[in-house]
Every structure is written in structure tokens, then in C-alpha cells.
Design an enzyme around this catalytic site. Sequence first.
Site, PDB file in Angstrom:
ATOM      1  N   ARG B  50       0.857  -1.186   0.000  1.00  7.11           N
ATOM      2  CA  ARG B  50       0.000   0.000   0.000  1.00  7.11           C
ATOM      3  C   ARG B  50       0.889   1.230   0.000  1.00  7.11           C
ATOM      4  O   ARG B  50       2.104   1.141   0.114  1.00  7.11           O
ATOM      5  CB  ARG B  50      -1.034   0.009   1.122  1.00  7.11           C
ATOM      6  CG  ARG B  50      -0.694  -0.632   2.426  1.00  7.11           C
ATOM      7  CD  ARG B  50       0.476  -0.029   3.136  1.00  7.11           C
ATOM      8  NE  ARG B  50       0.294   1.400   3.317  1.00  7.11           N
ATOM      9  CZ  ARG B  50       1.270   2.264   3.502  1.00  7.11           C
ATOM     10  NH1 ARG B  50       2.531   1.867   3.518  1.00  7.11           N
ATOM     11  NH2 ARG B  50       1.039   3.527   3.679  1.00  7.11           N
ATOM     12  N   GLN B 182      -1.513   2.201  10.102  1.00  9.32           N
ATOM     13  CA  GLN B 182      -0.300   2.302   9.286  1.00  9.32           C
ATOM     14  C   GLN B 182       0.777   3.134   9.965  1.00  9.32           C
ATOM     15  O   GLN B 182       1.959   2.990   9.664  1.00  9.32           O
ATOM     16  CB  GLN B 182      -0.622   2.919   7.908  1.00  9.32           C
ATOM     17  CG  GLN B 182      -1.452   2.030   7.002  1.00  9.32           C
ATOM     18  CD  GLN B 182      -2.941   2.313   7.145  1.00  9.32           C
ATOM     19  OE1 GLN B 182      -3.394   2.819   8.171  1.00  9.32           O
ATOM     20  NE2 GLN B 182      -3.708   1.978   6.125  1.00  9.32           N
ATOM     21  N   ASP B 223      -2.505  10.573  -1.864  1.00 11.55           N
ATOM     22  CA  ASP B 223      -2.947   9.531  -2.791  1.00 11.55           C
ATOM     23  C   ASP B 223      -3.344  10.118  -4.135  1.00 11.55           C
ATOM     24  O   ASP B 223      -3.332   9.420  -5.154  1.00 11.55           O
ATOM     25  CB  ASP B 223      -4.099   8.735  -2.189  1.00 11.55           C
ATOM     26  CG  ASP B 223      -3.584   7.829  -1.076  1.00 11.55           C
ATOM     27  OD1 ASP B 223      -3.389   8.329   0.038  1.00 11.55           O
ATOM     28  OD2 ASP B 223      -3.310   6.650  -1.356  1.00 11.55           O
TER      29      ASP B 223
END
Lengths: 340, 340
Positions: B50, B182, B223
Amino acid sequence: MPSTMPVRALWYSGGRLHLIDQRKLPGRKVILQLSKVEQVAEAIRTLTVRGAPAIGVAAAFGMVLAARGGRSSRFAAKLLGSTRPTAVDLFVGIDTVRGVWDRGGDPLAAAEGYRERIVEQCHQIGEAGASLFERRPRVLTHCNAGALATVEWGTSLAPLRVARGRGAPIFVWVDETRPLLQGSRLTAWELREEGIPHAVIADNAGGYFMRAGEVDAVIVGADRIARNGDVANKIGTYEKAVVARENHLPFYVAAPWSTFDVRRSTGRAIPVEERAEGEVLEFAGHRTAPSGSRARNPAFDVTPARYVTAFITPGGVVRPAGLARALRSRPEDARGQGSW
Amino acid sequence: MPSTMPVRALWYSGGRLHLIDQRKLPGRKVILQLSKVEQVAEAIRTLTVRGAPAIGVAAAFGMVLAARGGRSSRFAAKLLGSTRPTAVDLFVGIDTVRGVWDRGGDPLAAAEGYRERIVEQCHQIGEAGASLFERRPRVLTHCNAGALATVEWGTSLAPLRVARGRGAPIFVWVDETRPLLQGSRLTAWELREEGIPHAVIADNAGGYFMRAGEVDAVIVGADRIARNGDVANKIGTYEKAVVARENHLPFYVAAPWSTFDVRRSTGRAIPVEERAEGEVLEFAGHRTAPSGSRARNPAFDVTPARYVTAFITPGGVVRPAGLARALRSRPEDARGQGSW
């Protein structure tokens, strides 16, 4: 008095303080029975019972158990007062019973009276605040300021319960409230017990739903409110208040009189408890961060009064600018009496 | 090229894509070897790999495996492109290889070239941004935008690594980043591997430390960034940006060129992935909310450009007002070429 709620955090009977073990929720509902003041102090310290008004009531009954166990009022007040520093209700509960005890009165009657006043004030908060949410029914709340935190009704949840009783389509956005998850574990449990629609969200997601137009208002409880309206409450409250204002959403703080610390002019010096690193670094016995990593874990933050739209008190809805006046006119028996 | 970092998220050798299984960190470092495009798609979908730049590179090698396995470029692009909607790098990685493949070129050379450019750009981000943190060394970051998210160096961590290499006393506040942690699982792991001082905090606590004067700046990755500077990034980024501005702290966004979506004028219509409720309702296989409670789980939010102090790009530090110009002057090979 209104009828009691489906959820009661604690009660006293047969010489014992009964309380729901909030560490075990939502998986299991376990009722503990405590007969010694030391057990009550431990229950407060370990968050077996938590929520500012509820720990005030638990401490009041802890004083009763101390009196029955032949302890001195001074010893008991010191022991109970050392458990947690931020919630001012703790000291109000202790001092209310101690005042009666030290004058030769009945500690149990004092504690029961204190409990009744807290429950009644929470119901008054519900009545005072309900109309705010009838047209703003999608409400975000942080941590747990429900019945579990206050014996019955709750502070932040009380107006939502009353509004729902009046037919408002209440929907609650439940911040999970890391690190101890009082939102997903306790608030969601209370809401589910009563069938109130809700969704649990990561604490990170509140701003997303505010910006998406899916939140109408924010409401929280408090652990201590200074005279100028600065609010100490669960860590993360400050961020929600800032983001609510940025999105032009009202930010309400609901609290009984015992949470207002009239001896403190601002929130600047409110003591903030910093708890163990493990609460952040582990979950359910499972390490989430690498070994060797450290954490910081403040349990509360202080939200400046300028972010608060209004306080919902037992005496009505009060803007921060009107708080000092409202505090002067609150009932005599709600003024606290100790020397903490 | 600079020497490689202690942590590399993925590499290609012997006809296989090797990647660290990020679901297993920080407990175990497991290297997976993938030989089929379907495995790469699954790894991206399940967050085994990711981070926007890293999934772009993984997808580029997924195209290589598809070509070797006799799949069509159309099939592979569609399969890989269906895994996650928000990170634009995914589509840039796919299209970069597809463009070469469809013209009869070597997919592997295209993928290796793409990987090298991403790593080089991350190092350039580090060089471009480092000086910002030499006098502001106590930096809060959200999620993981380190080597694990970008192959090497990282985006948000690159300037901190370079500043530390120049002697700055870097200290990183690591948001744990619920629901998938994360921050505590991945960012803390990277920092610990390199001995960079840090503390993990609940996402709720960032504002507390900002207000306490213990944070000098905030930096995040992205992102997808629209032409006007609106930033899609991990859920919670928006709240940190608002609270940083409220505390007069700079808020930086670090990203390679592949993260800028020049086809999109604003962030309004960036697709935001909403993931499974279980990520919020459970923790390490352990139910945290009562059965019967529902959750909402948006994985990203969009931070309006007005909260961004500057973008740290491979071409330098760029204010939002200068972004359109910087995008026009970026290198030709960083412009993407697909039709997504």
C-alpha cells in the site's frame, strides 16, 4: 423523578456498591460488588467505572464504605482523590459526603442525595437541550458521556434521548475514541441497548462526514469546565471542536453543575492525566507498534471556550459569555463545598 | 542514484515481484514472491502492499508478470486498475508499462524505469524539503508515507531522513492512524529500523501536542492531488490540516509527480474508497463494538488546498498558488500517458 433508564452504571444496596465493569463491555455485562473503599479507589483508577459524573458518585459511595469500615474521612478522601486528577466531579463527590460525615451526619444519606441530584441534573440537561437536536438530528459525539458515565441518562446523550422520545430522527455518529475505545465499546453499547440508530467511525473520520454535510451538530460531555468556559474532556475533543467550527457546525458541551470548577478561572492549569504507553502501543494484549517504539498518552485535552457554541446545563442552555452569571445563580446544593 | 535505504518495500528479480507483506508488520517481516498478475492485484487490494507510489510500482511489475504469462495488456490493466480507486499513481504505473508494451517495447524495462524514477523523485523530495525541517525538527506525520509506501526513501519521511542526515534533531510524532494503524505498525517500524526518535500517539492527540507547543510542523504524503492543490490522503489528514492551521503550524504535502492528477481541476470528484465495516468494528480479530452496531469506513478524505502551506515535489517546494505552473514545467517522462 423520571423513571430509570435501561442502563444504570452503578447503585448501592446491602452495604455494597454495585457497578458495571466497563472494561468488560461490550462483550460481557459483569456487575461487581464492592465493600471496601480501597476497591472503589481501584475501580476508579482502572477505569472499571469512568465518566466524570459517575466517578463522582462512585467516590461518594466509596466514602460511605470507608465510614462503615472504620476508616477516617481524611484517609478516604485522600485515597479516593489520588485516583484520577482531571475530573473535578471526583472531588465534589468526595467532599459532599465528607462534609456531612465530618459534621456527624449520615454518609449514606449524603451519597444517595448526591447520586439523586446527578441523575436529576442529567435529566434536566436532556430536557434543556433536546430542542437543539430536533432540527439537527445527525449528531457526532466523542467518548462516552452516556448513562455509563453518569449513572443514568448521560450528559451528551441525555438531550438526544429526550429528543428521540419526542419523535426526532436522531442518528449518532460514534467516534470510537482511541486509545480506550469508550465510543465503540460503551456509547455504541448504550445506543444499541435502546435501539438508537448510530454508526461507529474512526476518530479520523469525523471531519470527513462534517465536510460531506452528514453531521448537523457535535455534542460532548466534560471532565472539568473552568469559569471562563474552557473545557477539559477526553483527548480528541479539541480537534473535533476546531473542525466543527471550521464547518460552521454547533459544538455543545453538556455537564451537571459538579463538572464546573468555579475555583479555576481558565483551563490553562487543569491537570491533564497522562496514562500508560501500553494503552497506545498494545491492543487486547496484542502489540500494535514495534518493540522499542515509545508512545505518549495524554487522556484529556482542553478546548478553549471560543470553540463552544453553548453549554447544556441543568439550568438551561448557556452561551460561554453567560456562563459566569449562570454559575452564580445555580442551586445552592450544587455549589460543592470542599477545599480541594 | 543515491544508495538504497535500509527498508525497501518491493523489488523484481528472477521473474518474480518480491514484496514485504505489510499486513504482517511490525510483528514479522515476511517477503512474498509473486509470479502472476492476479497475485499482484490481490496484494494491492488487500493492502499487502500500500501507499500510492508503491502500488503504482507494484502495478507496473504486475503488468510485466501479465505480459510474461501471456495475458493481454487490456486484461491486465483492467484487473489491476479495479483494485483501489483513490491513488492515482496506480493508474500511472499501469499506463506507463502498457504504453510501452502496446508499442512492442519491453514491459520489464518500462517497469524498472518507472520504479527508478519514483525512487529518484522521492530522494529529490527529500533534498528539496529537508531545509524546512532543520529549524522545525519536531514533526507530526499521519499514516505511512515512508519507504514502505514508495519503494525507498518515502515522500513525507524523505525530507526528515535527509534533514537528520544533515544533523537536525528530528523527532517524529507518529499518528497511529486508525483503523489500520499504518502509523504505529509501519511508520514507527521504519523509524525504529533507522533509530530515528519518535513517539506513537492516538490520532486524537495531535491537536493536544500542537497546542502544547511540542509540534513544529506537519507533513503527509498523498494519494491524489488535483490541479488546484486539493489533496486526497488517508482519512484524518483533513482534520490534521485544519488543526495545524488553527495552531499556525505549516502543513506540508510531499509527493512525486505521479500523484498529481492534472486531469482533475479540483478534489471535489476524487473517488473515495469506503472499506469494510469490520476494519472499524474489530481490532486484531477482536470485536470492539457491540454486535448489531454498524460502522462507516471511508479510507481517505480530501483536504482543500487552502490548508496546504506547500507541496514538496521532486522539482522543489511549491506553494498551492504556484502548483499549476510547476506541473506544466515538470519533466516530460513524469507526465503520465494513459487514458484513465
